[in-house]
Design a protein around this motif. Structure first.
Motif, PDB file in Angstrom:
ATOM      1  N   ARG A  47       0.839  -1.194   0.000  1.00  0.00           N
ATOM      2  CA  ARG A  47       0.000   0.000   0.000  1.00  0.00           C
ATOM      3  C   ARG A  47       0.875   1.246   0.000  1.00  0.00           C
ATOM      4  O   ARG A  47       2.057   1.200   0.305  1.00  0.00           O
ATOM      5  N   LYS A  48       0.237   2.358  -0.323  1.00  0.00           N
ATOM      6  CA  LYS A  48       0.881   3.651  -0.136  1.00  0.00           C
ATOM      7  C   LYS A  48       0.443   4.191   1.223  1.00  0.00           C
ATOM      8  O   LYS A  48      -0.634   3.855   1.710  1.00  0.00           O
ATOM      9  N   VAL A  65       4.581  -1.658   2.261  1.00  0.00           N
ATOM     10  CA  VAL A  65       4.369  -0.337   1.669  1.00  0.00           C
ATOM     11  C   VAL A  65       5.398  -0.127   0.565  1.00  0.00           C
ATOM     12  O   VAL A  65       6.497  -0.695   0.596  1.00  0.00           O
ATOM     13  N   GLU A  98       6.450   2.789  -3.032  1.00  0.00           N
ATOM     14  CA  GLU A  98       6.292   4.095  -3.689  1.00  0.00           C
ATOM     15  C   GLU A  98       6.314   5.233  -2.669  1.00  0.00           C
ATOM     16  O   GLU A  98       5.466   6.121  -2.681  1.00  0.00           O
ATOM     17  N   ILE A  99       7.293   5.189  -1.771  1.00  0.00           N
ATOM     18  CA  ILE A  99       7.466   6.247  -0.779  1.00  0.00           C
ATOM     19  C   ILE A  99       8.931   6.676  -0.761  1.00  0.00           C
ATOM     20  O   ILE A  99       9.791   6.035  -1.381  1.00  0.00           O
ATOM     21  N   GLY A 129       4.810  10.256   1.059  1.00  0.00           N
ATOM     22  CA  GLY A 129       3.863   9.278   0.520  1.00  0.00           C
ATOM     23  C   GLY A 129       2.825   9.952  -0.348  1.00  0.00           C
ATOM     24  O   GLY A 129       3.106  10.927  -1.052  1.00  0.00           O
ATOM     25  N   SER A 130       1.603   9.471  -0.267  1.00  0.00           N
ATOM     26  CA  SER A 130       0.529  10.011  -1.098  1.00  0.00           C
ATOM     27  C   SER A 130      -0.093  11.240  -0.442  1.00  0.00           C
ATOM     28  O   SER A 130       0.057  11.479   0.748  1.00  0.00           O
TER      29      SER A 130
END
Length: 457
Positions: free
Chosen positions: A244-245, A413, A415-416, A456-457
């Protein structure tokens, strides 16, 4: 694993390697004599030779089989404070003669530099210790292919979520290193290195993830089993599925042991003489000062038997010795070569060519203890990108790992990013685990940092 290897006559192997080292030492002696003959005031010569086998497969099919036989001699001559260099892989007298002449000719045109020249004679190692670094094996490609197949097969059988392979590899190399100079020092030793690695791809719904595992050692018998490597690669890959993001925030961060050594790798760069005399380090004028949390203690042990970064002398022939790098966070030494020590008007520390087995002292027994101590935060298991500025200490890298709550891993997690400044990061190290990663020149466990910026997002 050993039962599939050819039996080696150790006495014969040792005699052959001694003969090879003596042959190279003879060539080094010839070069030093030629350098003097052609007008050099001093000279130094280094030569390495390596041979071995590398095999890689993917999905059970052979992708590469490489036999390596490499070697080269580097020659540096000094005419006063002028330096000239040349190289050759041909040890015939004519080739050595041409190389030395070329180096001496080059020295005529180089600028004078009062910091250049050989290491001081009283710092040199004339009788290097035997550190038990040479453990060669006699192996055919078929054996390497078999090991690769075992890794991949075990990976696929470990989980149905493993759907593809990025390949498995086996490598076994042995070689020699010889160094000599005009101070009368000619020393050398043999070494070996063996490794196995496996990278797998897993899938869950539309998501795909990749991860790997590997093992490396001076001694083949000390490698992890191929099936263990395959299983570990599969488990690492599957654990990343369902990632997850997370939202941007500040939180505690643990760098798992296999990426934590990279943090101290930045410390190596920051206290290395080249960066210091160029004034391109965030740790200028830091000797004798506190640069990390007091929980951090690091010692260097160059003479560990079979150590991956063990050596009795550095690449300038300077003897290596046990030393403290950090004591309760206080920097005890810089890492200096002959040139950088003269530039900085300090003592040569024997670090030409790199560091020699850094041992980072643990504060907690293992990763599980660090997770409980952290409570809620991020566990980093992979770092991406090169966003580290050694001049300023600014740090920003892409990463993947796991979100942790109440000391327990909750979910993966990706994409951070994690960001901060290395000065602050070092000062905010609050714990170091006993889960030591031994496949590096920096032997450290996982590292807990009190707080970092997570993008993050």
């Amino acid at each position: 694993m050993l039962c599939a290897l050819h039996v080696i006559d150790e006495k014969l192997m040792n005699n052959e390697i001694i003969q090879e080292i003596n042959e190279v030492k003879g060539a080094v002696e010839t070069v030093l004599e030629l350098a003097k003959k052609y007008g050099a005031s001093t000279a130094e010569v280094a030569m390495t030779r390596q041979k071995g086998l590398s095999v890689s497969t993917r999905l059970g099919e052979v992708e590469t089989v490489e036999f390596n036989l490499d070697g080269g001699m580097g020659i540096s001559v000094y005419k006063g404070q002028h330096k000239g260099s040349a190289s050759t892989s041909d040890l015939s007298h004519d080739a050595l003669d041409k190389a030395v002449k070329a180096a001496v000719e080059i020295a005529r045109y180089t600028s004078e530099d009062d910091c250049t020249g050989l290491a001081d004679k009283d710092l040199l190692e004339f009788e290097p210790k035997d550190l038990d670094l040479f453990h060669p094996i006699d192996v055919e490609p078929e054996f390497g292919i078999k090991l690769c197949k075992e890794m991949e097969d075990k990976g696929f059988s470990t989980s149905g979520k493993i759907t593809n392979s990025d390949g498995a590899s086996f490598s076994s190399h042995q070689g020699i290193r010889v160094y000599g100079n005009s101070h009368g020092q000619i020393v050398g030793y043999p070494s070996s290195r063996h490794s196995l690695s496996c990278s797998l791809i897993g899938q869950q719904d539309d998501e795909m993830q990749r991860d790997y595992a590997y093992t490396v050692s001076r001694e083949f018998a000390a490698l992890d089993k191929p099936t263990d490597i395959g299983e570990r690669a599969a488990l690492e890959t599957v654990s990343r599925l369902g990632s997850r993001k997370i939202s941007t925030r500040k939180a505690p961060v643990i760098f798992r042991a296999d990426v934590a050594n990279g943090l101290f790798g930045h410390l190596v760069a920051a206290i290395s003489g080249g960066n210091l005399y160029r004034k391109s380090s965030f740790l200028l004028d830091s000797l004798g000062t506190k640069i990390t949390n007091k929980t951090v203690n690091i010692i260097e042990r160059p003479h560990i038997l079979k150590g991956l970064a063990s050596s009795s002398f550095d690449s300038e022939g300077v003897k290596t010795w046990d030393r403290s790098i950090l004591e309760q966070g206080e920097l005890q030494t810089y890492l200096l070569t002959s040139y950088s020590s003269r530039k900085l008007k300090m003592e040569n520390t024997g670090h030409a060519g790199g560091i020699h087995n850094w041992l980072v002292e643990k504060t907690d027994p293992d990763l599980a203890a660090l997770l409980k101590k952290m409570g809620t935060g991020l566990l980093v298991t992979e770092l991406m990108g090169q966003g580290v500025n050694i001049v300023t200490g600014d740090y920003s890298r892409g990463c993947a790992g796991f979100w942790v709550e109440n000391g327990e891993i909750q979910y993966p997690v990706s994409e951070i990013t994690v960001a901060g400044n290395l000065k602050d990061m070092f000062n905010n190290i609050t714990a170091i685990g006993g889960d030591v990663e031994k496949k590096s020149s920096i032997l450290t466990g996982s590292i807990l940092i009190e707080e970092l910026q997570i993008g993050g997002s």
